[in-house]
Design a protein around this motif. Structure first.
Motif, PDB file in Angstrom:
ATOM      1  N   TYR A 222      52.104  26.107  30.865  1.00 28.89           N
ATOM      2  CA  TYR A 222      51.858  24.920  30.060  1.00 28.89           C
ATOM      3  C   TYR A 222      51.288  25.363  28.719  1.00 28.89           C
ATOM      4  O   TYR A 222      50.512  26.318  28.675  1.00 28.89           O
ATOM      5  CB  TYR A 222      50.834  24.013  30.751  1.00 28.89           C
ATOM      6  CG  TYR A 222      51.158  23.704  32.190  1.00 28.89           C
ATOM      7  CD1 TYR A 222      50.832  24.615  33.217  1.00 28.89           C
ATOM      8  CD2 TYR A 222      51.794  22.519  32.556  1.00 28.89           C
ATOM      9  CE1 TYR A 222      51.127  24.339  34.535  1.00 28.89           C
ATOM     10  CE2 TYR A 222      52.084  22.234  33.882  1.00 28.89           C
ATOM     11  CZ  TYR A 222      51.751  23.155  34.859  1.00 28.89           C
ATOM     12  OH  TYR A 222      52.054  22.885  36.178  1.00 28.89           O
ATOM     13  N   TYR A 223      51.662  24.643  27.660  1.00 35.32           N
ATOM     14  CA  TYR A 223      51.200  25.008  26.326  1.00 35.32           C
ATOM     15  C   TYR A 223      50.822  23.772  25.527  1.00 35.32           C
ATOM     16  O   TYR A 223      51.466  22.725  25.632  1.00 35.32           O
ATOM     17  CB  TYR A 223      52.291  25.768  25.560  1.00 35.32           C
ATOM     18  CG  TYR A 223      52.652  27.092  26.184  1.00 35.32           C
ATOM     19  CD1 TYR A 223      53.718  27.196  27.066  1.00 35.32           C
ATOM     20  CD2 TYR A 223      51.911  28.243  25.889  1.00 35.32           C
ATOM     21  CE1 TYR A 223      54.044  28.411  27.655  1.00 35.32           C
ATOM     22  CE2 TYR A 223      52.227  29.454  26.468  1.00 35.32           C
ATOM     23  CZ  TYR A 223      53.298  29.532  27.358  1.00 35.32           C
ATOM     24  OH  TYR A 223      53.612  30.736  27.932  1.00 35.32           O
ATOM     25  N   ALA A 224      49.800  23.937  24.703  1.00 32.30           N
ATOM     26  CA  ALA A 224      49.508  22.919  23.699  1.00 32.30           C
ATOM     27  C   ALA A 224      50.642  22.909  22.679  1.00 32.30           C
ATOM     28  O   ALA A 224      51.240  23.951  22.386  1.00 32.30           O
ATOM     29  CB  ALA A 224      48.183  23.237  23.011  1.00 32.30           C
ATOM     30  N   ASN A 225      50.919  21.744  22.126  1.00 29.42           N
ATOM     31  CA  ASN A 225      52.015  21.641  21.153  1.00 29.42           C
ATOM     32  C   ASN A 225      51.798  22.570  19.963  1.00 29.42           C
ATOM     33  O   ASN A 225      52.757  23.105  19.400  1.00 29.42           O
ATOM     34  CB  ASN A 225      52.152  20.204  20.674  1.00 29.42           C
ATOM     35  CG  ASN A 225      52.753  19.301  21.737  1.00 29.42           C
ATOM     36  OD1 ASN A 225      53.461  19.763  22.631  1.00 29.42           O
ATOM     37  ND2 ASN A 225      52.463  18.015  21.651  1.00 29.42           N
ATOM     38  N   SER A 226      50.541  22.765  19.601  1.00 30.27           N
ATOM     39  CA  SER A 226      50.233  23.563  18.411  1.00 30.27           C
ATOM     40  C   SER A 226      50.577  25.040  18.566  1.00 30.27           C
ATOM     41  O   SER A 226      50.676  25.756  17.572  1.00 30.27           O
ATOM     42  CB  SER A 226      48.749  23.418  18.057  1.00 30.27           C
ATOM     43  OG  SER A 226      47.944  23.837  19.145  1.00 30.27           O
ATOM     44  N   VAL A 227      50.743  25.518  19.802  1.00 30.59           N
ATOM     45  CA  VAL A 227      51.026  26.939  20.007  1.00 30.59           C
ATOM     46  C   VAL A 227      52.375  27.185  20.669  1.00 30.59           C
ATOM     47  O   VAL A 227      52.786  28.340  20.825  1.00 30.59           O
ATOM     48  CB  VAL A 227      49.917  27.618  20.850  1.00 30.59           C
ATOM     49  CG1 VAL A 227      48.550  27.367  20.233  1.00 30.59           C
ATOM     50  CG2 VAL A 227      49.957  27.151  22.299  1.00 30.59           C
ATOM     51  N   LYS A 228      53.048  26.130  21.050  1.00 30.10           N
ATOM     52  CA  LYS A 228      54.322  26.267  21.753  1.00 30.10           C
ATOM     53  C   LYS A 228      55.308  27.056  20.890  1.00 30.10           C
ATOM     54  O   LYS A 228      55.469  26.791  19.698  1.00 30.10           O
ATOM     55  CB  LYS A 228      54.865  24.883  22.082  1.00 30.10           C
ATOM     56  CG  LYS A 228      55.802  24.819  23.257  1.00 30.10           C
ATOM     57  CD  LYS A 228      56.082  23.376  23.647  1.00 30.10           C
ATOM     58  CE  LYS A 228      54.887  22.707  24.267  1.00 30.10           C
ATOM     59  NZ  LYS A 228      55.191  21.342  24.766  1.00 30.10           N
TER      60      LYS A 228
END
Length: 119
Positions: free
Chosen positions: A57-63
């Motif tokens: 899972y990733y935050a949108n800011s680091v995807k």
């Protein structure tokens, strides 16, 4: 009780890469994650991985820029960070969950490692 020790932080120029490591001791077959706290901000979720490594899972800011992985045989969780931006500057924390999947609140934390990205 799980003990977590982060390493790999440092100073890097924008566009560069760093790899953070989290060494876990004790009972380690839990879902794990990386969080970060930027100066003056709340601690935010960055990336998480289930206990078997089968889902991330990733935050949108680091995807697309960060990759979380784990090596259960070595009790390690890694965060490969690429295309770093000044806004990625923060203290990065490793954390575990109480179960095998990334859900709810993390309940054990490392001491953190500083990542500074210069422009």
């Amino acid at each position: 009780q799980v003990q977590l020790v982060e390493s790999g932080g440092g100073l890097v120029q924008a566009g560069g890469s760093l790899r953070l490591s989290c060494a876990a001791s004790g009972r380690t077959l839990y879902a794990m994650a990386w969080f970060r706290r930027a100066p003056g901000k709340e601690r935010d979720f960055v990336a998480g991985i289930n206990s078997d490594g089968g889902r991330t899972y990733y935050a949108n800011s680091v995807k697309g820029r960060f990759t979380i992985s784990r090596a259960n045989s070595k009790n390690l969780v890694l965060l490969q960070m690429s295309s770093l931006k000044p806004e990625d500057t923060a203290v990065y924390y490793c954390a575990t969950y109480s179960g095998a999947v990334v859900t709810g609140a993390a309940n054990s934390w490392g001491q953190g490692t500083q990542v500074t990205v210069s422009s």
